[in-house]
Write an enzyme that holds these catalytic residues in place. Structure first.
Site, PDB file in Angstrom:
ATOM      1  N   GLU A   1       0.829  -1.221   0.000  1.00  0.00           N
ATOM      2  CA  GLU A   1       0.000   0.000   0.000  1.00  0.00           C
ATOM      3  C   GLU A   1       0.854   1.258   0.000  1.00  0.00           C
ATOM      4  OE1 GLU A   1      -2.930  -0.475   3.151  1.00  0.00           O
ATOM      5  OE2 GLU A   1      -3.616  -2.380   2.334  1.00  0.00           O
TER       6      GLU A   1
ATOM      7  N   GLU B   1      -5.359  -7.728  -1.235  1.00  0.00           N
ATOM      8  CA  GLU B   1      -6.197  -7.581  -0.039  1.00  0.00           C
ATOM      9  C   GLU B   1      -7.501  -6.956  -0.488  1.00  0.00           C
ATOM     10  OE1 GLU B   1      -4.953  -5.281   3.418  1.00  0.00           O
ATOM     11  OE2 GLU B   1      -2.907  -5.992   3.156  1.00  0.00           O
TER      12      GLU B   1
END
Ligand code: BMA
Length: 376
Positions: free
Chosen positions: A190, A298
C-alpha cells in the site's frame, strides 16, 4: 582480424548470450529454489483455471475461536479451506514470540507446513515497526524513516538486524525433509497511500525503490533466502498505469503485481465493483506486459453487512480479470465487527457457499488437485 574469425566470434557470443538467457529463471530471485520456481509456474497455470480465494489468518483464529488445530471460518462455512492463506510478520523484527495481532510465530510455522503439505499457497505481509521513531507501521510522524534505513542512514545497521531476524524466520519455514517452503512475500504494501512510514508522502520514488531493492538484495544475496516470490502491491487509490508503476522497483525484483482495496461503509457495492474492476484492468495489463502474475492482494467489506456481497459485489469485480487470487482480510477474534470472511451464523454465509461453488473460484481442494508445486 580475418572476416570469418570475426563472424565466428560474434556467433559464439550470440550463442553464449542466448544460452544465458534460456537458463534465466522465471523468478525474480535468480537463485530461487526449485520449489519456488515450480510454485511460480504452478501459479501461472492456476491463473488460467480460475481465481484462488484467500483469507488472512485463516488458521490462526476466527469468530469465537482461537488457535485450535485445523479450525477455519472459511471451512466452517463452505466445507473447504481457502486456497491462499495470508499471515503477517509484524514484530518478527524484534524476535517477538507473537506477531502484532498476537499470533505466535511458532503456530505460524506449523500452519505453513500444514498448508504446504496440502498444496495451498502462503502469502506473508510485514507490518514492520517504525525504526526511527519507535512507533508502529502507521507512525507517519517523520518523513525521514526510509532514508534512515538505507545505506548511510542512521538506522541502517538496526534495519539490517531487523532483516536478519526476518530472514531467520523465512529460512526456518521448512518441511520435515528440510525443504524450504516457498511463499509469496509482500513487503512495503500500500505504498501509494500515506498511512505507513514507507508511503507515498513519506519518501520519494528513489528512496522507495532503494528500500525495495535493498530488502530484496539483502534477503536473497546476503542471507541466502531463496524461497520467496516477491509481490508488489499498491493501495487502491490508482488512477492510471503511470501512477501504479511510479515506484515499481523493476522486473528483476518482482514476481506478482497487485493492489489492496476495501469497500467503505458509505461507498456502496457498485462503487466497490467498478473501482476494483477498473484498477484490476490497469494492474493486469501492467502485469501481463511484464510477464508477472496479478492479484487482488487484499480486499473486503468489514463485517460484510450485505447478505449477497460475495456474488453481487466481489465476484463481478474480479470475474473478468486474469488474476491469481483475491484475498480478504482477517476475522479478528478480539475486535468485535472486524471480520471479512463469514462465520457459520453470518448473514452472508449462504451467498459465500454460492461463491465457493462457482466453477471459476478455487479453494483448497481445487488447488490441491491442480498440484501447483509439481508443474516444473
Ligand atoms: C489491519 C487491522 C489491524 C491489524 C493489521 C495487521 O488492517 O486488521 O487490526 O493489526 O491489519 O494485521
Amino acid at each position: 582480424m580475418h572476416k570469418t574469425v570475426i563472424v565466428a566470434i560474434v556467433l559464439m557470443l550470440v550463442t553464449a548470450c542466448n544460452t544465458g538467457e534460456s537458463r534465466k529463471k522465471d523468478t525474480a530471485d535468480q537463485s530461487a529454489t526449485q520449489e519456488t520456481v515450480s510454485m511460480l509456474a504452478g501459479l501461472k497455470h492456476a491463473a488460467g483455471e480460475g481465481i484462488m480465494f484467500g483469507h488472512q489468518d485463516d488458521l490462526s483464529y476466527g469468530i469465537g475461536w482461537v488457535y485450535p488445530d485445523g479450525e477455519s471460518d472459511v471451512r466452517r462455512v463452505s466445507g473447504d479451506y481457502p486456497a491462499v492463506y495470508g499471515m503477517d510478520l509484524g514484530d518478527i523484527e524484534h524476535r517477538s514470540p507473537v506477531n502484532l495481532d498476537s499470533v505466535p510465530f511458532d503456530h505460524m510455522k506449523t500452519f505453513v507446513r500444514q498448508i504446504w503439505e496440502r498444496g495451498g499457497v502462503i502469502t506473508l505481509s510485514w507490518h514492520v515497526d517504525n525504526p526511527l521513531t519507535g512507533g508502529n507501521s502507521w507512525d507517519i510522524s517523520s518523513d525521514k524513516v526510509v532514508a534512515s534505513v538505507l545505506p548511510g542512514g542512521e538506522k541502517h545497521d538496526e534495519f539490517r538486524a531487523w532483516l536478519d531476524n526476518l530472514a531467520e524466520f523465512l529460512g526456518s519455514l521448512r518441511d520435515d525433509q528440510g525443504v524450504a517452503i516457498p511463499v509469496i512475500f509482500r513487503p512495503w504494501h500500500e505504498h501509494t497511500g500515506s498511512w505507513f512510514w514507507w508511503g507515498q508522502k513519506l519518501c520519494n520514488t528513489d528512496e522507495f525503490i532503494a528500500l525495495w531493492r535493498f530488502t530484496f538484495d539483502y534477503l536473497c544475496n546476503e542471507k541466502n533466502i531463496h524461497n520467496l516470490l516477491f509481490a508488489y502491491s499498491s493501495g487502491g487509490d490508482i488512477e492510471n498505469t503511470e501512477q501504479y508503476l511510479e515506484r515499481y522497483p523493476g522486473n528483476d525484483y518482482v514476481d506478482l503485481m497487485g493492489f489492496d482495496y476495501y469497500q467503505m461503509p458509505d461507498a456502496g457495492n457498485s462503487s466497490f465493483t467498478e473501482n476494483v474492476s477498473r484498477v484490476l484492468e490497469i494492474v493486469t495489463e501492467a502485469a501481463s506486459g511484464q510477464g508477472k502474475l496479478a492479484a487482488l492482494t487484499e480486499a473486503g467489506y468489514e463485517g460484510i453487512p450485505d447478505s449477497a456481497w460475495w456474488t453481487t459485489a466481489l465476484w463481478p469485480a474480479i470475474k473478468d480479470h486474469r488474476i491469481s487470487y483475491a484475498l480478504v482480510w482477517r476475522n479478528a477474534h478480539n475486535r468485535p465487527g472486524h471480520f471479512y470472511a463469514p462465520h457459520p451464523d453470518h448473514v452472508s454465509a449462504a451467498d459465500f457457499i454460492s461463491f465457493r461453488n462457482l466453477p471459476e473460484t478455487l479453494f483448497q481442494k481445487d488447488i490441491t488437485a491442480l498440484d501447483i508445486y509439481n508443474r516444473e
